[in-house]
Design a protein around this motif. Structure first.
Motif, PDB file in Angstrom:
ATOM      1  N   ILE A  86       0.851  -1.191   0.000  1.00  5.65           N
ATOM      2  CA  ILE A  86       0.000   0.000   0.000  1.00  5.65           C
ATOM      3  C   ILE A  86       0.886   1.241   0.000  1.00  5.65           C
ATOM      4  CG2 ILE A  86      -1.762   1.281   1.292  1.00  5.65           C
ATOM      5  CD1 ILE A  86      -2.766  -1.533   2.217  1.00  5.65           C
ATOM      6  N   VAL A  87       0.599   2.149  -0.961  1.00  6.09           N
ATOM      7  CA  VAL A  87       1.448   3.333  -1.142  1.00  6.09           C
ATOM      8  C   VAL A  87       0.699   4.649  -0.917  1.00  6.09           C
ATOM      9  CG1 VAL A  87       3.039   2.162  -2.712  1.00  6.09           C
ATOM     10  CG2 VAL A  87       1.035   3.332  -3.653  1.00  6.09           C
ATOM     11  N   TYR A  88      -0.637   4.610  -0.816  1.00  7.26           N
ATOM     12  CA  TYR A  88      -1.403   5.842  -0.631  1.00  7.26           C
ATOM     13  C   TYR A  88      -2.726   5.514   0.046  1.00  7.26           C
ATOM     14  CZ  TYR A  88      -4.232   9.956  -1.689  1.00  7.26           C
ATOM     15  OH  TYR A  88      -5.054  11.048  -1.594  1.00  7.26           O
ATOM     16  N   VAL A  89      -3.145   6.402   0.963  1.00  8.25           N
ATOM     17  CA  VAL A  89      -4.380   6.226   1.707  1.00  8.25           C
ATOM     18  C   VAL A  89      -5.214   7.504   1.610  1.00  8.25           C
ATOM     19  CG1 VAL A  89      -5.342   5.797   4.006  1.00  8.25           C
ATOM     20  CG2 VAL A  89      -3.228   4.676   3.331  1.00  8.25           C
ATOM     21  N   ASP A  90      -6.501   7.364   1.291  1.00 10.90           N
ATOM     22  CA  ASP A  90      -7.437   8.488   1.288  1.00 10.90           C
ATOM     23  C   ASP A  90      -8.549   8.142   2.273  1.00 10.90           C
ATOM     24  OD1 ASP A  90      -8.811  10.851   0.586  1.00 10.90           O
ATOM     25  OD2 ASP A  90      -9.970   9.771  -0.927  1.00 10.90           O
ATOM     26  N   GLU A 140     -17.158  13.875   9.580  1.00 10.21           N
ATOM     27  CA  GLU A 140     -17.982  13.397   8.470  1.00 10.21           C
ATOM     28  C   GLU A 140     -18.941  12.312   8.956  1.00 10.21           C
ATOM     29  OE1 GLU A 140     -17.218  11.447   4.077  1.00 10.21           O
ATOM     30  OE2 GLU A 140     -15.732  12.852   4.866  1.00 10.21           O
ATOM     31  N   SER A 141     -20.183  12.385   8.495  1.00  6.49           N
ATOM     32  CA  SER A 141     -21.177  11.362   8.819  1.00  6.49           C
ATOM     33  C   SER A 141     -21.091  10.242   7.795  1.00  6.49           C
ATOM     34  CB  SER A 141     -22.587  11.955   8.799  1.00  6.49           C
ATOM     35  OG  SER A 141     -22.752  12.831   9.874  1.00  6.49           O
ATOM     36  N   LEU A 142     -21.124   9.006   8.287  1.00  8.46           N
ATOM     37  CA  LEU A 142     -20.992   7.840   7.420  1.00  8.46           C
ATOM     38  C   LEU A 142     -22.220   6.954   7.531  1.00  8.46           C
ATOM     39  CD1 LEU A 142     -17.342   6.792   8.380  1.00  8.46           C
ATOM     40  CD2 LEU A 142     -18.065   8.413   6.611  1.00  8.46           C
ATOM     41  N   GLU A 143     -22.584   6.357   6.424  1.00  9.56           N
ATOM     42  CA  GLU A 143     -23.689   5.403   6.377  1.00  9.56           C
ATOM     43  C   GLU A 143     -23.102   4.016   6.103  1.00  9.56           C
ATOM     44  OE1 GLU A 143     -27.414   4.325   7.036  1.00  9.56           O
ATOM     45  OE2 GLU A 143     -26.850   6.453   7.004  1.00  9.56           O
ATOM     46  N   SER A 144     -23.455   3.064   6.925  1.00  8.97           N
ATOM     47  CA  SER A 144     -22.935   1.699   6.797  1.00  8.97           C
ATOM     48  C   SER A 144     -23.044   1.193   5.363  1.00  8.97           C
ATOM     49  CB  SER A 144     -23.713   0.776   7.732  1.00  8.97           C
ATOM     50  OG  SER A 144     -23.270  -0.551   7.591  1.00  8.97           O
ATOM     51  N   GLY A 145     -21.948   0.587   4.878  1.00  7.44           N
ATOM     52  CA  GLY A 145     -21.933  -0.014   3.552  1.00  7.44           C
ATOM     53  C   GLY A 145     -21.513   0.917   2.437  1.00  7.44           C
ATOM     54  N   THR A 146     -21.245   2.191   2.751  1.00  8.49           N
ATOM     55  CA  THR A 146     -20.866   3.142   1.702  1.00  8.49           C
ATOM     56  C   THR A 146     -19.350   3.285   1.604  1.00  8.49           C
ATOM     57  OG1 THR A 146     -21.043   5.036   3.208  1.00  8.49           O
ATOM     58  CG2 THR A 146     -23.006   4.463   1.931  1.00  8.49           C
ATOM     59  N   VAL A 147     -18.891   3.736   0.449  1.00 13.05           N
ATOM     60  CA  VAL A 147     -17.465   3.971   0.233  1.00 13.05           C
ATOM     61  C   VAL A 147     -17.064   5.226   0.997  1.00 13.05           C
ATOM     62  CG1 VAL A 147     -15.713   4.522  -1.497  1.00 13.05           C
ATOM     63  CG2 VAL A 147     -17.514   2.871  -2.041  1.00 13.05           C
ATOM     64  N   VAL A 148     -15.987   5.112   1.781  1.00 13.77           N
ATOM     65  CA  VAL A 148     -15.536   6.253   2.591  1.00 13.77           C
ATOM     66  C   VAL A 148     -14.089   6.645   2.310  1.00 13.77           C
ATOM     67  CG1 VAL A 148     -17.195   5.812   4.416  1.00 13.77           C
ATOM     68  CG2 VAL A 148     -14.933   4.755   4.542  1.00 13.77           C
ATOM     69  N   GLY A 149     -13.431   5.920   1.441  1.00 13.93           N
ATOM     70  CA  GLY A 149     -12.043   6.236   1.125  1.00 13.93           C
ATOM     71  C   GLY A 149     -11.495   5.231   0.144  1.00 13.93           C
ATOM     72  N   GLU A 150     -10.175   5.322  -0.052  1.00 20.26           N
ATOM     73  CA  GLU A 150      -9.550   4.343  -0.937  1.00 20.26           C
ATOM     74  C   GLU A 150      -8.110   4.094  -0.522  1.00 20.26           C
ATOM     75  OE1 GLU A 150     -10.092   6.091  -4.820  1.00 20.26           O
ATOM     76  OE2 GLU A 150      -8.139   7.056  -4.738  1.00 20.26           O
ATOM     77  N   LEU A 151      -7.648   2.923  -0.908  1.00 15.48           N
ATOM     78  CA  LEU A 151      -6.263   2.505  -0.680  1.00 15.48           C
ATOM     79  C   LEU A 151      -5.659   2.225  -2.038  1.00 15.48           C
ATOM     80  CD1 LEU A 151      -6.816  -0.029   2.236  1.00 15.48           C
ATOM     81  CD2 LEU A 151      -6.166   2.375   2.415  1.00 15.48           C
ATOM     82  N   GLU A 152      -4.493   2.799  -2.260  1.00  8.94           N
ATOM     83  CA  GLU A 152      -3.790   2.564  -3.519  1.00  8.94           C
ATOM     84  C   GLU A 152      -2.571   1.712  -3.213  1.00  8.94           C
ATOM     85  OE1 GLU A 152      -1.384   5.179  -6.828  1.00  8.94           O
ATOM     86  OE2 GLU A 152      -3.121   6.100  -5.844  1.00  8.94           O
ATOM     87  N   SER A 153      -2.409   0.668  -4.005  1.00  9.81           N
ATOM     88  CA  SER A 153      -1.252  -0.205  -3.836  1.00  9.81           C
ATOM     89  C   SER A 153      -0.479  -0.250  -5.150  1.00  9.81           C
ATOM     90  CB  SER A 153      -1.709  -1.619  -3.449  1.00  9.81           C
ATOM     91  OG  SER A 153      -2.310  -2.267  -4.548  1.00  9.81           O
ATOM     92  N   PRO A 168       1.985   4.667   4.745  1.00 15.73           N
ATOM     93  CA  PRO A 168       0.844   3.787   4.458  1.00 15.73           C
ATOM     94  C   PRO A 168       1.180   2.302   4.537  1.00 15.73           C
ATOM     95  CG  PRO A 168       1.657   4.797   2.438  1.00 15.73           C
ATOM     96  CD  PRO A 168       2.370   5.463   3.576  1.00 15.73           C
ATOM     97  N   GLU A 169       2.454   1.974   4.413  1.00 15.09           N
ATOM     98  CA  GLU A 169       2.867   0.567   4.457  1.00 15.09           C
ATOM     99  C   GLU A 169       2.615  -0.088   5.820  1.00 15.09           C
ATOM    100  OE1 GLU A 169       6.474   3.105   5.429  1.00 15.09           O
ATOM    101  OE2 GLU A 169       4.910   3.197   3.908  1.00 15.09           O
ATOM    102  N   VAL A 170       2.337   0.717   6.848  1.00 11.55           N
ATOM    103  CA  VAL A 170       2.000   0.169   8.170  1.00 11.55           C
ATOM    104  C   VAL A 170       0.758  -0.708   8.071  1.00 11.55           C
ATOM    105  CG1 VAL A 170       1.247   0.793  10.508  1.00 11.55           C
ATOM    106  CG2 VAL A 170       3.140   2.018   9.430  1.00 11.55           C
ATOM    107  N   ILE A 171      -0.140  -0.403   7.136  1.00 13.66           N
ATOM    108  CA  ILE A 171      -1.331  -1.241   6.943  1.00 13.66           C
ATOM    109  C   ILE A 171      -0.919  -2.658   6.562  1.00 13.66           C
ATOM    110  CG2 ILE A 171      -3.435  -1.580   5.571  1.00 13.66           C
ATOM    111  CD1 ILE A 171      -3.490   1.505   5.248  1.00 13.66           C
TER     112      ILE A 171
END
Length: 125
Positions: free
Chosen positions: A37-41, A47-60, A86-89
């Protein structure tokens, strides 16, 4: 490695509940599938979140993958250390590689989530 004390989503996120706060990350299986993994968004605090929705992205080095929230609520913390490392993930997905903390809203935050045993069956299939 699937810790017994966590809950899981079919999209390969894990949830650790501490009272009404859900700590969320991706599973060891997910990080292994993604590769380095090289980038985290991540979503912003507040921010309010609704279960099951996209909340970010991981780039590898292999691909870009969406991060889904397995619970509804408000983001109260994000792991900003991942911006620089990000490599800690990859090295510690269930510890220092956590993504966000959410103050849960609604009924039972574990409703619809999988136990470790059920998640193990998903990744074995």
């Amino acid at each position: 490695m699937i810790p017994e004390d966590l809950f899981y989503s079919a999209e390969h996120e894990w949830v650790r509940l501490e009272g009404d706060v859900a700590i969320i990350g991706i599973t060891d299986f997910a990080q292994d599938q993604l590769g380095d993994i090289v980038y985290v968004d991540l979503p912003a605090e507040g921010e309010s979140l609704e279960s099951g929705t996209v909340v970010g992205e991981l780039e590898s080095t292999k691909s870009v993958s969406d991060v889904f929230t397995p619970v509804s609520g408000e983001v109260i913390a994000r792991n900003d250390a991942l911006e620089a490392t990000p490599e800690v993930i990859n090295s510690d997905p269930y510890g220092e590689g956590w993504l966000i903390k959410v103050r849960t809203s609604g009924e039972d935050p574990t409703d619809g989530l999988l136990t470790a045993e059920a998640y193990s069956a998903v990744v074995s299939a």
